[in-house]
Design an enzyme around this catalytic site. Structure first.
Site: not given
Length: 93
Positions: A14-16, A18
């Site tokens: 769950l980074h950038a 997404p």
């Protein structure tokens, strides 16, 4: 309280991008939703900074939660989005 425990299926976690997609979907859910990593503190699922702060990577367990039975359908949609990854994005997100 309604909860869904899921494992992050996105290679990026769950980074950038997404996280941005997840937060937009949570904001569009129509009910307040929180998310936490494991047994950590919950954050507003629509908050980009909150979600990024979780540091949830691929394979990590997160817990989606809502306060009412009306949240169940929204949690199911968000859970599917998180587990299926970006390849399975619905057209409405």
């Amino acid at each position: 309280m309604v909860e869904r425990r899921v494992r992050v299926g996105w290679a990026e976690g769950l980074h950038a991008r997404p996280a941005s997609i997840f937060c937009r979907a949570a904001a569009a859910a129509g009910v307040p939703v929180t998310v936490r990593k494991g047994e950590g503190d919950p954050v507003d699922a629509a908050s980009m900074l909150g979600v990024l702060g979780l540091g949830a990577g691929n394979g990590d367990e997160i817990v989606l939660a809502g306060e009412s039975e009306d949240a169940a359908a929204a949690l199911d949609r968000l859970a599917k989005l998180v587990t299926d990854g970006l390849e399975q994005l619905p057209e409405t997100v």
